[in-house]
Design a protein around this motif. Sequence first.
Motif, PDB file in Angstrom:
ATOM      1  N   PHE A  48       0.853  -1.207  -0.134  1.00 61.22           N
ATOM      2  CA  PHE A  48      -0.233  -0.087  -0.024  1.00 61.22           C
ATOM      3  C   PHE A  48       0.851   1.159  -0.200  1.00 61.22           C
ATOM      4  O   PHE A  48       1.976   1.306   0.737  1.00 61.22           O
ATOM      5  CB  PHE A  48      -0.924  -0.073   1.343  1.00 61.22           C
ATOM      6  CG  PHE A  48      -1.949  -1.008   1.166  1.00 61.22           C
ATOM      7  CD1 PHE A  48      -3.058  -0.667   0.504  1.00 61.22           C
ATOM      8  CD2 PHE A  48      -1.717  -2.163   1.973  1.00 61.22           C
ATOM      9  CE1 PHE A  48      -4.061  -1.870   0.493  1.00 61.22           C
ATOM     10  CE2 PHE A  48      -2.791  -3.042   1.614  1.00 61.22           C
ATOM     11  CZ  PHE A  48      -4.008  -2.853   1.124  1.00 61.22           C
ATOM     12  N   THR A  49       0.337   2.166  -0.652  1.00 62.72           N
ATOM     13  CA  THR A  49       1.250   3.535  -0.804  1.00 62.72           C
ATOM     14  C   THR A  49       0.459   4.322  -0.080  1.00 62.72           C
ATOM     15  O   THR A  49      -0.698   5.008  -0.537  1.00 62.72           O
ATOM     16  CB  THR A  49       1.658   3.900  -2.200  1.00 62.72           C
ATOM     17  OG1 THR A  49       2.270   2.753  -3.120  1.00 62.72           O
ATOM     18  CG2 THR A  49       2.344   5.269  -2.322  1.00 62.72           C
ATOM     19  N   THR A  50       0.848   5.045   0.991  1.00 64.52           N
ATOM     20  CA  THR A  50       0.432   5.959   1.784  1.00 64.52           C
ATOM     21  C   THR A  50       1.328   6.806   2.531  1.00 64.52           C
ATOM     22  O   THR A  50       2.422   6.700   2.235  1.00 64.52           O
ATOM     23  CB  THR A  50      -0.467   5.372   3.061  1.00 64.52           C
ATOM     24  OG1 THR A  50       0.279   4.615   3.734  1.00 64.52           O
ATOM     25  CG2 THR A  50      -1.600   4.470   2.597  1.00 64.52           C
ATOM     26  N   SER A  51       0.877   7.974   3.018  1.00 66.23           N
ATOM     27  CA  SER A  51       1.921   8.829   3.711  1.00 66.23           C
ATOM     28  C   SER A  51       2.641   8.289   4.912  1.00 66.23           C
ATOM     29  O   SER A  51       3.770   8.430   5.037  1.00 66.23           O
ATOM     30  CB  SER A  51       1.236  10.139   4.247  1.00 66.23           C
ATOM     31  OG  SER A  51       0.063   9.778   5.085  1.00 66.23           O
ATOM     32  N   GLU A  52       1.848   7.232   5.582  1.00 72.12           N
ATOM     33  CA  GLU A  52       2.358   6.392   6.463  1.00 72.12           C
ATOM     34  C   GLU A  52       3.582   5.740   5.869  1.00 72.12           C
ATOM     35  O   GLU A  52       4.623   5.329   6.681  1.00 72.12           O
ATOM     36  CB  GLU A  52       1.534   5.531   7.204  1.00 72.12           C
ATOM     37  CG  GLU A  52       0.585   6.539   8.137  1.00 72.12           C
ATOM     38  CD  GLU A  52      -0.613   5.465   8.742  1.00 72.12           C
ATOM     39  OE1 GLU A  52      -0.675   4.414   8.317  1.00 72.12           O
ATOM     40  OE2 GLU A  52      -1.072   6.187   9.525  1.00 72.12           O
ATOM     41  N   SER A  53       3.306   5.096   4.566  1.00 68.62           N
ATOM     42  CA  SER A  53       4.456   4.400   4.109  1.00 68.62           C
ATOM     43  C   SER A  53       5.721   5.221   3.911  1.00 68.62           C
ATOM     44  O   SER A  53       6.731   4.581   4.163  1.00 68.62           O
ATOM     45  CB  SER A  53       3.953   3.686   2.820  1.00 68.62           C
ATOM     46  OG  SER A  53       2.804   2.782   3.000  1.00 68.62           O
ATOM     47  N   PRO A 189      -5.137  17.473   7.898  1.00 69.06           N
ATOM     48  CA  PRO A 189      -5.105  16.667   6.665  1.00 69.06           C
ATOM     49  C   PRO A 189      -4.506  17.309   5.449  1.00 69.06           C
ATOM     50  O   PRO A 189      -4.190  16.884   4.299  1.00 69.06           O
ATOM     51  CB  PRO A 189      -6.629  16.155   6.572  1.00 69.06           C
ATOM     52  CG  PRO A 189      -7.110  16.116   7.832  1.00 69.06           C
ATOM     53  CD  PRO A 189      -6.404  17.422   8.693  1.00 69.06           C
ATOM     54  N   ASP A 190      -4.969  18.689   5.307  1.00 63.76           N
ATOM     55  CA  ASP A 190      -4.402  19.642   4.273  1.00 63.76           C
ATOM     56  C   ASP A 190      -3.026  19.928   4.421  1.00 63.76           C
ATOM     57  O   ASP A 190      -2.495  20.793   3.560  1.00 63.76           O
ATOM     58  CB  ASP A 190      -5.157  20.925   4.550  1.00 63.76           C
ATOM     59  CG  ASP A 190      -5.101  21.742   5.724  1.00 63.76           C
ATOM     60  OD1 ASP A 190      -4.555  21.324   6.452  1.00 63.76           O
ATOM     61  OD2 ASP A 190      -5.751  22.796   5.629  1.00 63.76           O
ATOM     62  N   GLY A 191      -1.973  19.425   5.418  1.00 55.95           N
ATOM     63  CA  GLY A 191      -0.869  19.673   5.349  1.00 55.95           C
ATOM     64  C   GLY A 191      -0.277  20.977   6.713  1.00 55.95           C
ATOM     65  O   GLY A 191       0.718  20.973   6.648  1.00 55.95           O
ATOM     66  N   THR A 192      -1.439  21.448   6.903  1.00 53.92           N
ATOM     67  CA  THR A 192      -1.129  22.617   8.063  1.00 53.92           C
ATOM     68  C   THR A 192      -0.654  21.946   9.204  1.00 53.92           C
ATOM     69  O   THR A 192      -0.947  20.994   9.690  1.00 53.92           O
ATOM     70  CB  THR A 192      -2.389  23.127   8.357  1.00 53.92           C
ATOM     71  OG1 THR A 192      -3.216  23.846   7.173  1.00 53.92           O
ATOM     72  CG2 THR A 192      -2.163  24.485   9.513  1.00 53.92           C
ATOM     73  N   PHE A 193       0.292  22.704   9.668  1.00 56.37           N
ATOM     74  CA  PHE A 193       1.168  22.151  10.793  1.00 56.37           C
ATOM     75  C   PHE A 193       1.065  23.069  12.237  1.00 56.37           C
ATOM     76  O   PHE A 193       1.512  24.360  11.719  1.00 56.37           O
ATOM     77  CB  PHE A 193       2.951  21.643  10.401  1.00 56.37           C
ATOM     78  CG  PHE A 193       3.542  21.264  11.706  1.00 56.37           C
ATOM     79  CD1 PHE A 193       3.584  19.855  11.899  1.00 56.37           C
ATOM     80  CD2 PHE A 193       4.285  22.076  12.617  1.00 56.37           C
ATOM     81  CE1 PHE A 193       4.239  19.430  12.920  1.00 56.37           C
ATOM     82  CE2 PHE A 193       4.954  21.731  13.586  1.00 56.37           C
ATOM     83  CZ  PHE A 193       4.984  20.179  13.792  1.00 56.37           C
ATOM     84  N   ILE A 194       0.616  22.753  13.140  1.00 56.04           N
ATOM     85  CA  ILE A 194       0.445  23.484  14.236  1.00 56.04           C
ATOM     86  C   ILE A 194       1.481  23.401  15.238  1.00 56.04           C
ATOM     87  O   ILE A 194       1.338  22.032  15.967  1.00 56.04           O
ATOM     88  CB  ILE A 194      -0.881  23.703  14.753  1.00 56.04           C
ATOM     89  CG1 ILE A 194      -1.903  23.910  13.827  1.00 56.04           C
ATOM     90  CG2 ILE A 194      -0.750  24.560  16.183  1.00 56.04           C
ATOM     91  CD1 ILE A 194      -3.434  23.725  14.058  1.00 56.04           C
ATOM     92  N   GLY A 195       2.745  23.919  15.459  1.00 59.97           N
ATOM     93  CA  GLY A 195       3.562  23.348  16.571  1.00 59.97           C
ATOM     94  C   GLY A 195       3.270  24.195  17.846  1.00 59.97           C
ATOM     95  O   GLY A 195       2.914  25.098  17.896  1.00 59.97           O
ATOM     96  N   ASN A 196       3.357  23.239  18.896  1.00 64.94           N
ATOM     97  CA  ASN A 196       3.177  23.809  20.234  1.00 64.94           C
ATOM     98  C   ASN A 196       1.604  24.318  20.359  1.00 64.94           C
ATOM     99  O   ASN A 196       1.305  25.462  20.612  1.00 64.94           O
ATOM    100  CB  ASN A 196       4.193  24.736  20.560  1.00 64.94           C
ATOM    101  CG  ASN A 196       4.094  25.040  22.311  1.00 64.94           C
ATOM    102  OD1 ASN A 196       3.527  24.125  23.126  1.00 64.94           O
ATOM    103  ND2 ASN A 196       4.331  26.165  22.777  1.00 64.94           N
ATOM    104  N   PRO A 197       0.468  23.492  19.938  1.00 64.69           N
ATOM    105  CA  PRO A 197      -0.796  24.120  20.004  1.00 64.69           C
ATOM    106  C   PRO A 197      -1.371  24.468  21.509  1.00 64.69           C
ATOM    107  O   PRO A 197      -0.706  23.854  22.459  1.00 64.69           O
ATOM    108  CB  PRO A 197      -1.498  22.774  19.546  1.00 64.69           C
ATOM    109  CG  PRO A 197      -0.673  21.775  19.840  1.00 64.69           C
ATOM    110  CD  PRO A 197       0.613  22.125  19.763  1.00 64.69           C
TER     111      PRO A 197
END
Length: 260
Positions: A48-53, A189-197
């Motif tokens: 399977f090809t996923t982001s986890e892979s 899911p859209d790629g937005t990254f929130i550091g130290n939320p």
Amino acid sequence: MISIVSLLVVIFLSILITRIATIALTHTGLTRESAKFQARSAFSGAGFTTSESEMVVNHPVRRRIVMLLILIGNAGIVAAVSTLILGFVQRGDASSLTLRIGLLIGGICVLWGFASSHWVDRWLSRIIDGMLNRFTRLNITDYASLLHLTGEYRLAELKIRESDWLAGRLIKDSRLRNEGINVLAVRRPDGTFIGNPVGDTLLQRGDALVLYGRIEAIEELDRRKAGFAGDQEHKEAVREQEEVLQEEAEKDASSGKRAD
């Protein structure tokens, strides 16, 4: 008859190997669900090809585990198919064939029950986890140079599903700190990254959380579902964390007395 028993042994060893690989992958920071999926995919050769892979392939320790699984899986599948063919091409009467089929179906049902049993899962996981801690250096390889993580504390990723207890909650309302779990980051899911939320950050389905805490507490949180049962499990987790803090305080106090 021997060929059927041999096939069941191969299936049992396959289940055991994927279970060991699953726990080994959790030591590298994957959640238990993700680790189980990747271990079974690699062993079966599903690919399977996923982001986890991609996370597995780009991680040196995970990549070695998966490569070993693929190698063993290929050999295991060939052995299983060969043994199955031998088990049914042998000459014999109809009653002998019926007996072999019954033995195969019964054995598979027993192994399925073994693989699905939560009690067996907990018991086997403790043994494998202890052996990995004793005889491997997975934790040191992955984390020591970065965060100096030791013992039962780990850095892990948890993906929120729609039915999860965390879905639709604010971080401050989840009171994860009371369970001994810290949310270090959120990836949408859209790629937005929130550091130290912050506490007002809303946790949504599909979010991937970067967590730090006791691996047992994180795994329990990953299994927790929304509803009354989930709320009770949260209360139980808070109580367990209070006991952990008390034990750590007692150890710290006793070590301080020895130092004096």
